[in-house]
Design an enzyme around this catalytic site. Structure first.
Site, PDB file in Angstrom:
ATOM      1  N   ASP A  89       0.871  -1.174   0.000  1.00  0.00           N
ATOM      2  CA  ASP A  89       0.000   0.000   0.000  1.00  0.00           C
ATOM      3  C   ASP A  89       0.907   1.223   0.000  1.00  0.00           C
ATOM      4  O   ASP A  89       2.042   1.181   0.475  1.00  0.00           O
ATOM      5  CB  ASP A  89      -0.973  -0.015   1.185  1.00  0.00           C
ATOM      6  CG  ASP A  89      -2.121   0.967   0.979  1.00  0.00           C
ATOM      7  OD1 ASP A  89      -2.146   1.654  -0.071  1.00  0.00           O
ATOM      8  OD2 ASP A  89      -2.998   1.071   1.850  1.00  0.00           O
ATOM      9  N   ASP A 271      -8.343  -7.061   1.239  1.00  0.00           N
ATOM     10  CA  ASP A 271      -7.367  -7.203   2.320  1.00  0.00           C
ATOM     11  C   ASP A 271      -8.008  -6.660   3.568  1.00  0.00           C
ATOM     12  O   ASP A 271      -8.861  -5.764   3.482  1.00  0.00           O
ATOM     13  CB  ASP A 271      -6.094  -6.389   2.032  1.00  0.00           C
ATOM     14  CG  ASP A 271      -6.260  -4.938   2.413  1.00  0.00           C
ATOM     15  OD1 ASP A 271      -5.910  -4.573   3.550  1.00  0.00           O
ATOM     16  OD2 ASP A 271      -6.781  -4.159   1.590  1.00  0.00           O
ATOM     17  N   CYS A 309     -12.379 -28.080  10.002  1.00  0.00           N
ATOM     18  CA  CYS A 309     -11.300 -27.230   9.474  1.00  0.00           C
ATOM     19  C   CYS A 309      -9.997 -28.027   9.332  1.00  0.00           C
ATOM     20  O   CYS A 309      -9.611 -28.775  10.227  1.00  0.00           O
ATOM     21  CB  CYS A 309     -11.103 -26.035  10.399  1.00  0.00           C
ATOM     22  SG  CYS A 309      -9.761 -24.946   9.907  1.00  0.00           S
ATOM     23  N   CYS A 311      -6.992 -26.633   8.985  1.00  0.00           N
ATOM     24  CA  CYS A 311      -5.844 -25.751   9.254  1.00  0.00           C
ATOM     25  C   CYS A 311      -4.876 -26.405  10.244  1.00  0.00           C
ATOM     26  O   CYS A 311      -5.236 -27.346  10.956  1.00  0.00           O
ATOM     27  CB  CYS A 311      -6.316 -24.393   9.772  1.00  0.00           C
ATOM     28  SG  CYS A 311      -6.545 -24.310  11.556  1.00  0.00           S
ATOM     29  N   CYS A 314      -6.374 -26.558  13.880  1.00  0.00           N
ATOM     30  CA  CYS A 314      -7.477 -27.501  14.137  1.00  0.00           C
ATOM     31  C   CYS A 314      -7.067 -28.959  13.942  1.00  0.00           C
ATOM     32  O   CYS A 314      -7.716 -29.867  14.466  1.00  0.00           O
ATOM     33  CB  CYS A 314      -8.675 -27.168  13.253  1.00  0.00           C
ATOM     34  SG  CYS A 314      -9.415 -25.580  13.680  1.00  0.00           S
ATOM     35  N   HIS A 340      -5.506 -20.088  12.246  1.00  0.00           N
ATOM     36  CA  HIS A 340      -6.850 -20.598  11.939  1.00  0.00           C
ATOM     37  C   HIS A 340      -7.653 -19.553  11.164  1.00  0.00           C
ATOM     38  O   HIS A 340      -8.289 -19.867  10.157  1.00  0.00           O
ATOM     39  CB  HIS A 340      -7.603 -20.996  13.212  1.00  0.00           C
ATOM     40  CG  HIS A 340      -9.062 -21.224  12.963  1.00  0.00           C
ATOM     41  ND1 HIS A 340      -9.553 -22.423  12.476  1.00  0.00           N
ATOM     42  CD2 HIS A 340     -10.122 -20.376  13.035  1.00  0.00           C
ATOM     43  CE1 HIS A 340     -10.863 -22.305  12.296  1.00  0.00           C
ATOM     44  NE2 HIS A 340     -11.236 -21.076  12.624  1.00  0.00           N
TER      45      HIS A 340
HETATM   46  N1  GUN Z   1      -6.562   1.061   2.725  1.00  0.00           N
HETATM   47  C1  GUN Z   1      -7.872   1.134   3.024  1.00  0.00           C
HETATM   48  N2  GUN Z   1      -8.455   2.173   2.386  1.00  0.00           N
HETATM   49  C2  GUN Z   1      -7.484   2.781   1.676  1.00  0.00           C
HETATM   50  C3  GUN Z   1      -7.454   3.927   0.808  1.00  0.00           C
HETATM   51  O1  GUN Z   1      -8.463   4.602   0.577  1.00  0.00           O
HETATM   52  N3  GUN Z   1      -6.246   4.263   0.251  1.00  0.00           N
HETATM   53  C4  GUN Z   1      -5.116   3.535   0.494  1.00  0.00           C
HETATM   54  N4  GUN Z   1      -3.971   3.903  -0.078  1.00  0.00           N
HETATM   55  N5  GUN Z   1      -5.125   2.454   1.302  1.00  0.00           N
HETATM   56  C5  GUN Z   1      -6.291   2.087   1.878  1.00  0.00           C
HETATM   57 ZN    ZN Z   2      -8.796 -24.258  11.926  1.00  0.00          ZN
END
Ligand code: GUN
Ligand code: ZN
Length: 377
Positions: A89, A271, A309, A311, A314, A340
């Site tokens: 990011d 994410d 599960c 994993c 588990c 997990h």
């Molecule tokens: N992670 C969650 N929201 C954002 C976003 O609006 N911009 C960036 N760069 N990372 C994020």
């Molecule tokens: Zn598990």
């Protein structure tokens, strides 16, 4: 290069080819902010929990150990000993969520480090240079993540600036990728849609950035204070204006419920810190909803978190044992729960892909949501 394999309504099943291998989508990226998954997971553990993409942060790695250090050590892949895709990011979110005394200008953002308070400047070029030093597979554009609610005039100005920043990011990334000593000369760049809850601003911005032929497109600035209904509405408004033949990434989202709803609306990258954060607090996911392992009712429970599960946790350990580890403040408690939870998220994505392949996503989603509702969220 993104290949759209199948659609189901707006839902996309795809394959994203990168210099570090193919990503099957929809995918959940596992968050390792400072080049480590919180909860003491190693990159071997990441493989065991079926992680396809690891996500790290420009802002954190720039402050510590420093992107120049990572570059000297051969880039993030070599540093972490992880050869699969990594997305970084841009810092655009962390600068706004973690720092104080910020000053935003056309050039970029002045802020104080959350570690030692030292003054730092980051703009589009700095973010691209840092991400190029880190040599991640996918770099994110430097943007301003606007909190919700926000006044319309502020949002209009901010989004226009984020567009100008994106143009600078694209130019700088192209330059960096052409340099002799760049580690990953095929680093990809994703643009980020912003516009708070103003659908018309979001749509105009989406059209504008879609013309820039980037490697993928993210929807940012969501899960920052709006309701789930508002978030779903914005996704529905924006997705039709993003290229269908490129990955669509919903940043920072979310719960398993949010992911199912967003997949249905055409998102294929996700994410979130939730599975790792919840795991560190003894909250674990099951197909029947979340459990809190600190609950007294698990004191003598000699069954796994989820008997179905597969994993690493588990396969071997009981709820009673993990509960004891939390009570005794043993680090292993967190590690077992985070493993997990990440396995749970990564497996759900695998099931989503299979349901899309077999053209039964709506029924899969309905059954999954009914299951989650059994124990509350
Ligand atoms: N992670 C969650 N929201 C954002 C976003 O609006 N911009 C960036 N760069 N990372 C994020
Ligand atoms: Zn598990």
């Amino acid at each position: 290069m993104y290949r759209l394999l199948k659609t189901c309504g707006r839902a996309k099943r795809g394959e994203f080819h990168t210099p570090h291998g193919v990503i099957q989508t929809p995918v959940f990226m596992n968050v390792g902010t400072a080049a480590a998954i919180k909860g003491a997971l190693s990159t071997e553990d990441l493989e065991r929990v079926k992680c396809q993409v690891e996500l790290s942060n420009t802002y954190h790695l720039h402050l510590r150990p420093g992107d120049e250090v990572v570059k000297k050590l051969g880039g993030l892949h070599k540093f972490m000993v992880w050869d699969k895709p990594i997305l970084t990011d841009s810092g655009g979110f962390q600068v706004f969520s973690l720092t104080t005394l910020r000053k935003i200008t056309e050039e970029g953002v002045y802020f104080n480090s959350h570690i030692d308070g030292r003054k730092i400047f980051m703009g589009p070029e700095e973010s691209m240079r840092i991400q190029s030093n880190l040599a991640s597979t996918i770099a994110m554009a430097f943007d301003e993540c606007i909190g919700i609610p926000a006044e319309r005039p502020y949002v209009e100005n901010s989004v226009a600036r984020t567009t100008r920043w994106l143009e600078r990011c694209k130019k700088e990334m192209a330059r960096l990728n052409s340099l002799e000593d760049t580690i990953n000369k095929k680093q990809m760049l994703f643009g980020i849609n912003q516009g708070a809850t103003y659908a018309d601003i979001r749509i105009e911005h989406a059209k504008r950035i879609s013309e820039m032929d980037l490697d993928g497109y993210a929807i940012g600035g969501l899960a920052v204070g709006e309701t789930h209904a508002e978030m779903y509405h914005i996704i529905e408004e924006v997705v039709p204006y993003l290229p269908q033949n490129k990955p669509t990434y919903l940043m920072g989202v979310g719960t398993p419920e949010n992911i199912l709803e967003a997949v249905e609306r055409g998102v294929d990258f996700f994410d979130c810190v939730l599975p790792a954060r919840n795991g560190r607090h003894a909250h674990v996911y099951t197909n029947q909803g979340k459990l809190n392992l600190l609950n007294a009712k698990y004191e003598l429970d000699d069954t796994p978190i989820d008997p179905t599960c597969q994993c690493p946790t588990c396969q071997r350990y009981t709820k009673a044992y993990i509960r004891h580890l939390f009570k005794a403040k043993e680090m292993l408690a967190m590690r077992l729960c985070v493993m997990h939870n990440l396995y749970f998220f990564n497996t759900m994505m695998e099931e989503i892909r299979q349901a899309l392949d077999e053209e039964r996503f709506p029924a899969y989603k309905k059954a999954k949501l009914e299951g989650f509702a059994q124990n509350g969220k």
